[in-house]
Design a protein around this motif. Structure first.
Motif: not given
Lengths: 418, 364
Positions: B142-146
């Motif tokens: 699961t990836v979080a990108e700002r």
């Protein structure tokens, strides 16, 4: 309050012994393993002044005086906690040499657990003066090991009632040669005053070194802990003073308040956690060596990685480490209760079971993990494996201690659970 | 100074939780497992024990002074002894609260902690696990990108307890090469709670898979703000919690097998009078005790502020194996009866097997 802080005096002591282990014990460990009939006088003479300074009463720590801290509050006793750390650290250095350490040893422990104040003074004072001395405990006989109630060595009163006359044969007496012959020490001999009385008739007697009628007849050749002598001792009309029966003399007449066999059991409550500590000292030596040997060669241990993602070696090392820690915490609990004066027979046997098993497992695994190097006499790992193995056998085999644990958990007598 | 005795206050907590475990959890555990649901009054009663509020400082609505992992594990052992599904249910809000307590910005603490502890049991949860064999909290998929002031989160989660009713989620995601956590409120677009999962054990605990499709949250929802979190340190609170629960489950199995073996007769005597059975029981008791002491030690290190990853990981690994061994032997000691669902030991074995996969499912 649950706390895992090791008291500073113990930390300091461990530091000192670690140095001793590295600089004195490890360098000669292999030599004495290969020369088992030689006595390690270099180690003995080096450590004796330290032991003598402390009265040599390494097991006699219940001096009855309440220690207080600078605020006048009673300070908790840490005698057995200290001792467990000392034994662990010495065994980390070398378990064979540790067993050669002069002082009261198991014989002293028996005097401590069963003797009167007068007897403690009379028998233990010697460890605070003069030349190195040893005391041994003689329980096992050729036909009986764990079944101590079957002891056949007899003690009968002389006609004038002033002496005990011992007859019989004891084997597997750890340090028996040093205690009975090579120093002015003594052997605590468990013998029966009434063979028809079973356990109730079994009493501990102190036999001074050199007493006529006591002969060391054989020294065993062992798998490990080779430098420690393991003696067979024969008693042939061996006469000792009446007052050398441990405990008050009245115990002989009383069947119910038998200090005899219970005394043996009480001795075990004190010594089993210490044997466990020794086992874990060897295990730690093997564990640390293996982990750092592999680390230097690029094998790292990642903690907190799910088991199915670990490498096989990682998994072995983690398992060794956690098993070792589990054993050590059980030891700490058993000795902490001992210091607090609480009943600890269950904890003592639990610690002994676990530590005997862990030391065997960890050291055997270490040999495996290091491949041909582990099996080679170039390193000490193979020796540690041989040294460790005794710990699941002496001072009660793993099986006897499981039996004791089970009886206590189930509320069974020794008759109900055989 | 080394001691293994809980403080008076801790002993009181142990006694209270044990009474709840025996009187409330145990009698309802069989049916809860069969029907896969936990009666609400049991949860309400469990909430009344005040375990979470007592870990939260007064300024955030709780009545605790300092959060103590050690006290937490003492209580968790008793809850595990009662019933694992119910224990995990009751402890679910911890999964949201403890990370915020440790890493939350002042604003995050002010906003969320009072909601968790003022009033009755409130379903807040977390999503860490992912549905793949190689799941690793250090390498999440699961990836979080700002982008500017917004995080875009995409991924697939599993084993999120109470997700269907949760007010808010703490979702763990990979950001660069670290694992970070994001507070996502219920109803946020792109967040879908999938069907309830079904596992071998913990069957009364409702858990769910989640899908996150381009979920947008403001940067202020990143736990700990710019500082973020240290996932390994945080996981230590989960490791000791699960180790303690495992000890509780195993203790229950040991006691049940011990009592059964004393009362069940074969060949004219209780089976416990055979060494084959007695030795198994002795080893079970030794392992339970050893795992307990390792759990205490790891929790103690955490409370002292030490780096406790090694101790916590060892305690958990030990307890994982111990729980499986002890519950398995309990089944064996009961023989055929152990395999029958009317006896709890088969359920404890199903629950016990799970600990090696339960990372992140409980926290103290």
């Amino acid at each position: 309050m649950i706390d895992f802080e090791i008291p500073t005096p113990i930390k300091r002591q461990v530091q000192f012994i670690t140095m001793l282990g590295e600089q004195v014990m490890r360098p000669v460990a292999r030599y004495y393993d290969e020369h088992e009939t030689e006595r390690p006088w270099d180690y003995i003479n080096l450590i004796w002044p330290t032991i003598r300074e402390r009265g040599g009463r390494s097991f006699s720590i219940e001096d009855g005086k309440e220690k207080t801290d600078k605020d006048g509050k009673p300070r908790p006793r840490i005698g057995y906690l200290m001792l467990a750390h000392v034994v662990e650290a010495l065994s980390w250095g070398d378990a064979g040499l540790y067993l050669c350490t002069p002082g009261g040893g198991l014989g002293g422990a028996a005097v401590d657990a069963t003797g009167t104040p007068e007897q403690k003074e009379r028998f233990l004072k010697r460890f605070g003066e003069g030349e190195p001395k040893w005391a041994a405990m003689a329980m096992t006989e050729p036909h009986c090991g764990s079944d101590t109630a079957a002891i056949r060595t007899t003690a009968r009163l002389s006609e004038d009632g002033k002496e005990w006359i011992l007859n019989g044969e004891k084997i597997f007496v750890t340090g028996g040669l040093m205690a009975a012959k090579e120093s002015r020490g003594f052997v605590v001999v468990w013998a029966t005053v009434d063979p028809s009385a079973g356990r109730a008739g079994i009493k501990p007697f102190v036999v001074e070194a050199g007493t006529p009628g006591m002969t060391v007849t054989k020294l065993e050749h062992k798998h490990g802990i080779r430098v420690s002598d393991t003696a067979a001792i024969v008693f042939n009309d061996c006469r000792i003073p009446y007052d050398n029966i441990l405990g008050s003399p009245e115990v002989v007449k009383s069947d119910t308040e038998s200090k005899g066999f219970k005394g043996a059991m009480k001795t075990f409550d004190a010594t089993r956690p210490l044997v466990a500590a020794s086992a874990l000292g060897i295990a730690r030596a093997a564990l640390e060596f293996t982990a750092s040997y592999l680390k230097e060669r690029g094998v790292k241990v990642r903690y907190g990685v799910a088991p199915h993602l670990q490498t096989a070696v990682e998994r072995d090392l983690i398992n060794m480490e956690m098993q070792h820690r589990a054993g050590w915490l059980l030891v700490l609990k058993a000795v902490t209760k001992m210091d607090a004066g609480e009943e600890n027979a269950l904890d003592a046997s639990m610690a002994k079971v676990k530590a005997g098993q862990v030391a065997t497992y960890v050291t055997q695994k270490a040999v495996e993990l290091l491949g041909p190097e582990g099996y080679s006499c170039k390193l000490l790992v193979e020796k540690w494996m041989r040294d460790a193995r005794i710990n699941d056998i002496y001072e009660g085999t793993g099986q006897i201690n499981r039996l004791i644990v089970a009886r206590r958990l189930l509320g069974y007598t020794s008759r109900e659970l055989r | 100074m080394i001691s293994f005795t809980p403080s008076e206050e801790q002993q009181l907590i142990i006694d209270t939780v044990r009474r709840y475990a025996v009187d409330r959890m145990r009698p309802a555990a069989y049916e809860a497992d069969e029907k896969r649901t936990i009666p609400q009054d049991i949860i309400a009663r469990g909430w009344d024990l005040g375990l979470l509020p007592s870990a939260i400082p007064e300024q955030y609505g709780g009545f605790g002074e300092a959060h103590q992992a050690l006290t937490g594990v003492l209580a968790a052992e008793e809850l595990g002894y009662g019933d694992l599904s119910m224990a995990l249910y009751l402890m679910t809000p911890n999964l949201f609260a403890i990370p915020i307590l440790h890493y939350g910005t002042e604003e995050q603490k002010q906003k969320w902690l009072p909601r968790l502890v003022e009033g009755g049991f409130a379903p807040y949860t977390a999503a860490l696990v992912e549905p793949r064999w190689s799941f690793d909290p250090h390498a999440l998929h699961t990836v979080a990108e700002r982008e500017g002031n917004v995080y875009e989160i995409t991924g697939h989660k599993a084993m999120a307890p109470l997700a269907a009713e949760a007010q808010a989620f703490l979702v763990y995601a990979r950001e660069g090469d670290t694992t970070q956590a994001f507070i996502i409120e219920r109803g946020t677009e792109g967040l879908t709670v999938l069907e309830r999962e079904s596992f071998m054990g913990i069957r009364a605990l409702p858990t769910y898979e989640l899908r996150l499709d381009d979920v947008h949250v403001p940067a202020s929802c990143r736990l700990g703000g710019e500082q973020g979190i240290d996932i390994d340190h945080l996981m230590n609170y989960s490791r000791v919690a699960l180790a303690a629960l495992a000890v509780g489950v195993a203790r229950g199995a040991f006691e049940y097998a011990r009592d059964y073996a004393k009362q069940r007769e074969a060949f004219g005597k209780p089976i416990a009078q055979n060494q084959a059975i007695a030795f198994m029981l002795a080893e079970m008791a030794i392992e339970v005790e050893a795992a307990r002491l390792m759990t205490y030690e790891a929790a103690w290190h955490l409370d002292k502020g030490h780096n406790a990853t090694q101790q916590a990981a060892l305690a958990k690994a030990y307890a994982d194996e111990m729980a499986l061994m002890v519950t398995d032997r309990a089944v064996q000691i009961l023989g055929g009866h152990g395999y029958i669902r009317e006896h709890p030991v088969e359920r404890w074995l199903r629950n016990g097997r799970g600990f090696s996969t339960f990372l992140g499912l409980a926290m103290v």
